[in-house]
Write an enzyme that holds these catalytic residues in place. Sequence first.
Site, short mmCIF file in Angstrom:
data_model
loop_
_atom_site.label_atom_id
_atom_site.label_comp_id
_atom_site.label_asym_id
_atom_site.label_seq_id
_atom_site.Cartn_x
_atom_site.Cartn_y
_atom_site.Cartn_z
N CYS A 107 0.88 -1.17 0.00
CA CYS A 107 0.00 0.00 0.00
C CYS A 107 0.92 1.22 0.00
O CYS A 107 2.11 1.08 -0.31
CB CYS A 107 -0.99 -0.04 1.16
SG CYS A 107 -0.26 0.02 2.80
C1 RB5 Z 1 -4.02 5.19 0.79
O1 RB5 Z 1 -4.02 6.52 0.38
C2 RB5 Z 1 -3.01 4.91 1.87
O2 RB5 Z 1 -3.50 5.37 3.08
C3 RB5 Z 1 -2.74 3.44 1.90
O3 RB5 Z 1 -2.20 3.06 0.68
C4 RB5 Z 1 -1.73 2.94 2.92
O4 RB5 Z 1 -0.59 3.73 2.93
C5 RB5 Z 1 -2.20 2.66 4.24
O5 RB5 Z 1 -1.42 2.25 5.12
#
Ligand code: RB5
Length: 148
Positions: free
Chosen positions: A66
């Site tokens: 993420c």
């Molecule tokens: C999404 O914008 C972001 O919050 C997600 O990808 C991640 O970093 C969450 O931990």
Amino acid sequence: MKIGIAADHGGFELKKNIQEFLEKQGLEVKDFGAYVMDKNDDYPDFIIPLAKAIVANEVDRGIAICGSGVGASIAANKVLGVRAALINDHFSAHQGVEDDNMNLICLGGRVLGFAVAQEYITAFLQVEFTGAERHLRRLQKVKELEIK
Ligand code: RB5
């Protein structure tokens, strides 16, 4: 070895790069999405299916991405049998497997460059859990916390 890969919008570009990197090495990759770039998508929708596939032995190891890798690791560790960790250094990428039997590596698509991520993934995939008694003992103590 079959490798599962998943990412939200924050990891979308890195996932594409990593998939290509692994396939070039002849490794089998199962992609759990996201399949399109959608800045409003939610990481649990991709990370949880990957985590469940690891427990079901549909894939041997997983790579979850993420933006930071934090949400991915929090979500994945909710799935019993998953041992996920956010990795931001080379040593932990292999030692997490050798000592802690990590089966899912979590990476930050907004944190890591492609080359560094590839090095961590290589380190993660090249090693096995040692199975040493002390590590088994520690993992058992963690496993006892898992509420069915
Ligand atoms: C999404 O914008 C972001 O919050 C997600 O990808 C991640 O970093 C969450 O931990």
